[in-house]
Design a protein around this motif. Structure first.
Motif, short mmCIF file in Angstrom:
data_model
loop_
_atom_site.label_atom_id
_atom_site.label_comp_id
_atom_site.label_asym_id
_atom_site.label_seq_id
_atom_site.Cartn_x
_atom_site.Cartn_y
_atom_site.Cartn_z
N PHE A 70 0.80 -1.41 0.27
CA PHE A 70 -0.07 -0.12 -0.15
C PHE A 70 0.81 1.33 0.05
O PHE A 70 0.63 2.13 -0.83
CB PHE A 70 -0.91 -0.14 1.28
CG PHE A 70 -1.62 1.31 1.58
CD1 PHE A 70 -2.71 1.63 0.74
CD2 PHE A 70 -1.24 2.28 2.52
CE1 PHE A 70 -3.10 3.05 0.63
CE2 PHE A 70 -1.87 3.41 2.72
CZ PHE A 70 -2.99 3.80 1.68
N VAL A 74 1.32 4.29 -2.93
CA VAL A 74 1.24 5.77 -2.53
C VAL A 74 2.55 6.50 -2.86
O VAL A 74 2.61 7.60 -3.36
CB VAL A 74 0.82 6.16 -1.03
CG1 VAL A 74 0.83 7.51 -0.80
CG2 VAL A 74 -0.62 5.45 -0.87
N LYS A 77 2.59 6.77 -6.82
CA LYS A 77 1.45 7.78 -6.92
C LYS A 77 1.90 9.12 -7.16
O LYS A 77 1.87 10.09 -7.96
CB LYS A 77 0.33 7.57 -6.19
CG LYS A 77 -0.78 6.65 -6.93
CD LYS A 77 -1.87 6.65 -6.33
CE LYS A 77 -2.12 5.58 -5.45
NZ LYS A 77 -3.76 5.44 -4.77
N VAL A 78 2.33 9.61 -5.74
CA VAL A 78 2.95 11.02 -5.60
C VAL A 78 4.04 11.41 -6.54
O VAL A 78 3.94 12.42 -7.13
CB VAL A 78 3.33 11.12 -3.89
CG1 VAL A 78 3.79 12.52 -3.71
CG2 VAL A 78 2.10 10.96 -3.27
N VAL A 136 -0.21 7.65 5.78
CA VAL A 136 -0.25 7.35 4.38
C VAL A 136 -1.33 7.56 3.73
O VAL A 136 -1.45 7.80 2.64
CB VAL A 136 0.82 6.15 4.21
CG1 VAL A 136 0.87 5.79 2.65
CG2 VAL A 136 2.07 6.28 4.72
N ASN A 137 -2.40 6.85 4.65
CA ASN A 137 -3.91 6.90 4.04
C ASN A 137 -4.24 8.48 3.76
O ASN A 137 -5.03 8.84 2.81
CB ASN A 137 -4.84 6.20 4.93
CG ASN A 137 -6.10 5.75 4.29
OD1 ASN A 137 -5.86 5.25 3.21
ND2 ASN A 137 -7.16 5.84 4.86
N ASP A 140 -2.83 9.46 0.77
CA ASP A 140 -3.17 9.15 -0.41
C ASP A 140 -4.69 9.82 -0.56
O ASP A 140 -4.96 10.18 -1.99
CB ASP A 140 -3.68 7.53 -0.06
CG ASP A 140 -3.73 6.74 -1.48
OD1 ASP A 140 -3.66 7.17 -2.53
OD2 ASP A 140 -4.92 5.80 -1.44
N ASN A 141 -5.57 10.05 0.35
CA ASN A 141 -6.79 10.82 0.09
C ASN A 141 -6.50 12.29 -0.23
O ASN A 141 -7.38 12.71 -1.05
CB ASN A 141 -7.67 10.80 1.55
CG ASN A 141 -8.12 9.27 1.83
OD1 ASN A 141 -8.18 8.66 0.89
ND2 ASN A 141 -8.27 8.91 2.96
N LEU A 143 -4.02 13.38 -1.94
CA LEU A 143 -3.81 13.54 -3.39
C LEU A 143 -4.82 13.50 -4.09
O LEU A 143 -4.71 14.03 -5.19
CB LEU A 143 -2.69 12.49 -3.44
CG LEU A 143 -1.88 12.21 -5.07
CD1 LEU A 143 -1.23 13.49 -5.33
CD2 LEU A 143 -1.34 10.91 -5.07
N LYS A 144 -5.63 12.36 -3.84
CA LYS A 144 -7.08 12.19 -4.89
C LYS A 144 -7.58 13.74 -4.69
O LYS A 144 -7.77 14.22 -6.02
CB LYS A 144 -7.80 11.24 -4.47
CG LYS A 144 -7.35 9.76 -4.43
CD LYS A 144 -8.09 8.71 -3.87
CE LYS A 144 -7.47 7.55 -3.89
NZ LYS A 144 -8.03 6.40 -2.87
N ASN A 293 4.86 15.34 0.89
CA ASN A 293 4.21 14.12 1.48
C ASN A 293 5.04 13.14 0.57
O ASN A 293 4.65 11.76 0.97
CB ASN A 293 2.90 14.42 0.88
CG ASN A 293 2.10 15.22 2.00
OD1 ASN A 293 1.79 14.85 2.86
ND2 ASN A 293 1.88 16.49 1.61
N ALA A 297 5.89 9.91 2.66
CA ALA A 297 5.61 8.58 2.32
C ALA A 297 6.57 7.76 2.04
O ALA A 297 6.51 6.47 2.65
CB ALA A 297 4.66 8.79 0.94
#
Length: 389
Positions: A70, A74, A77-78, A136-137, A140-141, A143-144, A293, A297
């Protein structure tokens, strides 16, 4: 290692302490440097953590494997979104992906003490899932949400830019025509805009006054041109418009459906300026957020790897806790040789290792089905995922 602009991969391994853990480290270091420096090595010190029961460790091993996947997702993704946001400056992605203010490669060597990690005895039970997953969650949120807002803005701006580009058949004419190009507010006269292929321009000059009755002589000028066509205006009586359009088509002159509206054109320009300004305003803070971030992460990811090494080492080598974790940065050309040296060094740890050295297998309690199995504890930290062409 910081001199290499290329990101690369690291092997985080552990072996049981010999007489001392220092001896384990020296033995590895000697073996890998004896053969033309197969890798750049460093100790990776993990504090003694509260172990708990074997069942807890087995459960934790599975939980950490999921958490690892997970957090890595992330981090990717970042990093990828940083590349998307920097658009034409992809070469600047690397310098923006610095973890904790230093180069990524240096970052991996940072000590394990940080924030909630300062109380290692309670770390495994509480801080692990809460601190790492929650943090980290949240990234992730966030970032979305941030990516969605910025992408909408960027998309709207691109749509407007597309309207202002392209061929004369489809593009916006707001920045091309002026008020004085038209006869406005006349009960009888109207100005049309005609797209004339460049190859037919001489025909246009000869023909336009006679394509219909009641065309105003010498009323046509070239207002704009693109690669293939001219945009011309022409003034005529309103009742002749349908005739004119019909006859113009026969000569491949295309009358564009356009009505001069100053307010509308002004609104379009203002909208474009507003979106462009908004995008510029959001760009700086967004890049800063991504930098901070990414660092958070990435650091969390390295801590998950460290925890996995700790848990797997205790499961593999038993109690009391006595192992040395080591970080190797393999030289790309000699990875196979490095793997052989490590195997020779540690094959005695596992009597069945000889049979399974290159096989993937599942051992109860150890989450190894997703990766290669070796007689020593091994995790890869793959920084190649952060390379952008």
């Amino acid at each position: 290692q910081d001199k290499d602009p290329k990101m690369t991969e690291f092997w985080l391994i552990s072996a049981p302490g010999e007489k001392t853990c220092q001896q384990t480290w020296e033995k590895l270091h000697a073996a890998t440097t004896k053969h033309n420096n197969l890798s750049t090595n460093s100790k990776f010190n993990i504090p003694d953590l509260k172990v708990g029961t074997l069942d807890v460790l087995v459960g934790l091993s599975d939980e950490l494997a999921k958490l690892d996947a997970f957090v890595e997702g992330v981090v990717k993704k970042v990093a990828q979104y940083m590349a998307d946001v920097l658009e034409d400056s992809k070469d600047k992605v690397q310098e923006n992906l610095l973890a904790n203010g230093g180069k990524l490669l240096t970052m991996i060597y940072l000590s394990f003490e940080r924030k909630g990690f300062k109380n290692p005895s309670s770390f495994l039970d509480a801080v692990l899932s809460l601190f790492i997953f929650k943090g980290v969650n949240q990234i992730d949120n966030d970032l979305k949400a941030r990516a969605s807002a910025y992408n909408n803005l960027k998309g709207n701006l691109q749509n407007l830019e597309r309207k202002n580009a392209g061929s004369l058949l489809t593009r916006s004419l707001a920045d091309v025509v002026k008020k004085e190009d038209f006869v406005l507010d006349s009960e009888y006269l109207v100005t049309l805009l005609v797209i004339v292929p460049k190859s037919n321009y001489n025909d246009w000059v000869k023909q336009y006054e006679t394509l219909a009755e009641m065309v105003v002589p010498r009323s046509s000028n070239v207002l704009f041109e693109d690669q293939d066509s001219y945009l011309c205006n022409v003034t005529l009586f309103r009742k002749a418009v349908d005739d004119f359009k019909h006859k113009a088509r026969e000569y491949k002159f295309l009358v564009r459906d356009f009505q001069y509206n100053e307010e509308e054109m002004k609104a379009d320009k203002e909208e474009m300026n507003r979106l462009s300004t908004d995008k510029k305003k959001q760009f700086g803070p967004l890049v800063r957020w991504l930098k901070v971030n990414f660092s958070e992460a990435f650091i969390a990811w390295i801590h998950v790897k460290a925890l996995r090494v700790f848990v797997e080492s205790v499961l593999r080598y038993g109690l009391p806790v006595n192992f040395q974790a080591m970080l190797l940065q393999p030289n790309k050309k000699t990875m196979k040789k490095l793997r052989e040296v490590l195997y020779d060094l540690y094959k005695h740890l596992d009597s069945s290792a000889a049979a399974i050295i290159d096989a993937t297998m599942d051992i109860p309690g150890l989450n190894l089905s997703q990766q290669e199995y070796y007689p020593y504890v091994y995790y890869k930290i793959d920084c190649n995922l952060l390379e952008f062409k």
